[in-house]
Enzyme design. Structure first.
Site, short mmCIF file in Angstrom:
data_model
loop_
_atom_site.label_atom_id
_atom_site.label_comp_id
_atom_site.label_asym_id
_atom_site.label_seq_id
_atom_site.Cartn_x
_atom_site.Cartn_y
_atom_site.Cartn_z
N HIS A 78 -1.90 11.31 6.06
CA HIS A 78 -2.18 10.11 5.25
C HIS A 78 -2.54 8.91 6.10
O HIS A 78 -2.05 8.73 7.22
CB HIS A 78 -1.05 9.81 4.27
CG HIS A 78 0.28 9.47 4.87
ND1 HIS A 78 0.63 8.19 5.24
CD2 HIS A 78 1.37 10.23 5.12
CE1 HIS A 78 1.88 8.18 5.69
NE2 HIS A 78 2.35 9.41 5.64
N ASP A 80 -2.20 5.58 5.23
CA ASP A 80 -1.41 4.36 5.11
C ASP A 80 -0.11 4.44 5.89
O ASP A 80 0.37 5.51 6.24
CB ASP A 80 -1.11 4.05 3.65
CG ASP A 80 -0.24 5.11 2.98
OD1 ASP A 80 -0.49 6.31 3.20
OD2 ASP A 80 0.69 4.74 2.23
N ASP A 140 3.78 7.47 11.65
CA ASP A 140 3.86 8.00 10.30
C ASP A 140 2.76 7.35 9.48
O ASP A 140 2.94 6.25 8.96
CB ASP A 140 5.24 7.71 9.70
CG ASP A 140 5.41 8.25 8.30
OD1 ASP A 140 4.56 9.03 7.85
OD2 ASP A 140 6.40 7.88 7.64
N GLU A 173 0.11 7.34 0.46
CA GLU A 173 1.21 8.30 0.42
C GLU A 173 2.56 7.60 0.41
O GLU A 173 3.50 8.04 -0.26
CB GLU A 173 1.11 9.24 1.62
CG GLU A 173 2.07 10.42 1.59
CD GLU A 173 3.45 10.15 2.19
OE1 GLU A 173 4.36 10.97 2.03
OE2 GLU A 173 3.61 9.08 2.83
N GLU A 174 2.66 6.50 1.15
CA GLU A 174 3.95 5.82 1.28
C GLU A 174 4.44 5.19 -0.01
O GLU A 174 5.62 4.86 -0.13
CB GLU A 174 3.88 4.77 2.39
CG GLU A 174 3.65 5.31 3.80
CD GLU A 174 4.82 6.11 4.33
OE1 GLU A 174 5.81 6.29 3.60
OE2 GLU A 174 4.74 6.57 5.47
N ASP A 196 3.14 15.64 8.47
CA ASP A 196 3.77 14.37 8.10
C ASP A 196 5.28 14.44 8.31
O ASP A 196 6.03 13.72 7.67
CB ASP A 196 3.44 14.07 6.63
CG ASP A 196 3.80 12.65 6.22
OD1 ASP A 196 3.97 11.79 7.11
OD2 ASP A 196 3.93 12.41 5.01
N HIS A 378 9.48 4.27 9.69
CA HIS A 378 9.65 3.20 8.71
C HIS A 378 10.41 1.99 9.27
O HIS A 378 10.96 1.21 8.49
CB HIS A 378 10.33 3.69 7.43
CG HIS A 378 9.49 4.64 6.63
ND1 HIS A 378 9.76 4.95 5.32
CD2 HIS A 378 8.38 5.34 6.95
CE1 HIS A 378 8.86 5.80 4.87
NE2 HIS A 378 8.01 6.06 5.86
#
Length: 410
Positions: A78, A80, A140, A173-174, A196, A378
């Protein structure tokens, strides 16, 4: 170009998604990275590449002559990142021959420590990539993108025999929307893997069942001097709702297959308050019980404080893909074989979260998840190693070989 070089290039393009946006993609910056990747794929010689109007990139590598009847295998990552710690330029730092001890992150005052992340001791001697401690790194899932791009280039450069290959990079995705507008026909794969995950060698096909829940609380605000039997303090009702939930079923207190209630946001005053939760559980029956627990809390407050005091909205997000992958266990067995062939210990672990693959599996594309070599996602402690990224690339190359050479034809 190696995967670390690509990661550093991609992290320079900030791509935070925006959960409060109603547009698709939720942030226009994701197009910048998608178009960059599109140009890079063209430069490699992959001509079947497109970025659609919703920022989904699809690319295809035709099979080696004689391998046309092999399964079409896909790889997905992904575009984002989370929006947390992503409001400024990202400045990656490379730490060669990491000593396995406390590592200051730039001048941020933050310390990447084995006390917080015990696995750091096992990364001693590796090349460690971090941010400067003021932002996320963005591995990520730009590590996943970098690894897929590196593998694609190696397949073409080294003329490695392969069946039909599909590549996709998705937006949002997030915020749980990465699979929402995914075009399965345009992707054209029979099976796929998302890249991922965390540690290299991770193989994940059991994820949470997931929902979000919002308690909207309407209070009654009057002068406190004449509030007897009249005032309903919305903020206190919110606290009462929280007290009705099991205190030992939060993310901090759970692990493995254990589910949780997670309060992600709260706001309010006397008149109005709101609690925003996410609820998670691998077991579908326990997942439904969690939703019932929230409904009972709302009903109890409405009985106590008056009808209409609390409105609860529960929205299902994704389901446990093991329901689908259970019929396609060759995806897991072949991933384990690929790890062994790549010199990496396979780690079959449940996901304490979700991926695009969960939703895609239920849409008809069985799609487990693989690790990329990263950790601490994150937040400002996010980190990854060059060796972990190289290992993840080897695993993907072995998977491509297995499905080209060893998997039954047709």
């Amino acid at each position: 170009m190696n995967p670390v070089e690509r990661l550093l290039k991609y992290t320079a393009i900030r791509t935070p998604s925006d959960e409060y946006s109603s547009s698709v993609p939720s942030s226009s910056c994701q197009f910048e990275l998608a178009q960059h990747l599109c140009r890079e794929l063209f430069t490699m010689g992959i001509t079947d590449v497109k970025v659609d109007t919703k920022c989904y990139l699809y690319a295809h590598i035709p099979p080696t002559p004689g391998y046309e009847d092999r399964p079409a295998l896909g790889f997905i990552a992904h575009l984002d990142t989370v929006s947390d710690f992503c409001s400024r330029h990202i400045s990656p730092e490379i730490h060669e021959d990491y000593n396995g001890r406390d590592l200051p992150l730039g001048t941020s005052g933050r310390i990447l420590s084995p006390e917080m992340f015990p696995h750091l001791k096992d990364l001693k001697g590796r090349t460690l990539i971090t941010s400067d401690g003021t932002t996320i790194l963005g591995a990520d899932d730009k590590a996943g993108i970098a690894e897929i791009m590196t593998v694609a280039e190696q397949i073409l450069t080294d003329d490695i025999p392969h069946g039909p290959l599909s590549i996709a990079f998705t937006p949002d995705e997030e915020i749980g929307m990465g699979a929402e507008h995914f075009d399965l026909e345009a992707f054209g794969a029979d099976f796929a893997y998302t890249l991922d995950g965390d540690t290299e060698g991770e193989i994940q096909y059991e994820n949470f069942n997931a929902a979000k829940a919002v308690f909207d609380i309407c209070g009654v605000n009057v002068h406190p001097g004449s509030a007897k039997d009249v005032m309903v303090n919305a903020s206190l009702v919110a606290m009462e709702i929280s007290s009705l939930l099991p205190p030992d079923e939060t993310p901090r207190e759970t692990e493995g297959y254990e589910g949780f209630y997670h309060l992600i946001d709260m706001k309010g005053d006397v008149s109005q308050a709101q609690l925003r939760y996410i609820i998670r559980d691998h077991d579908s029956a326990r997942f439904e019980q969690r939703k019932e627990c929230l409904k009972k809390a709302a009903d109890a407050m409405n009985r106590k404080w008056g009808r209409g005091t609390v409105t609860l909205t529960i929205t299902d997000q994704y389901r446990n893909m093991s329901e689908i992958i259970g019929d396609c266990m060759h995806l897991i067995e072949n991933a384990k074989k690929a790890c062994d062939a790549a010199g990496v210990t396979p780690l079959v672990l449940p996901i304490r979260g979700g991926t695009d693959g969960a939703q895609l599996s239920f849409k008809g594309l069985p799609c487990p998840n693989l690790g990329t070599g990263g950790h601490g996602y994150h937040g400002p402690y996010e980190h990854i190693t060059a060796e972990g990224m190289d290992a993840s690339c080897r695993i993907v190359l072995e998977l491509i070989r297995i499905y080209a050479e060893d998997f039954p034809k047709g």
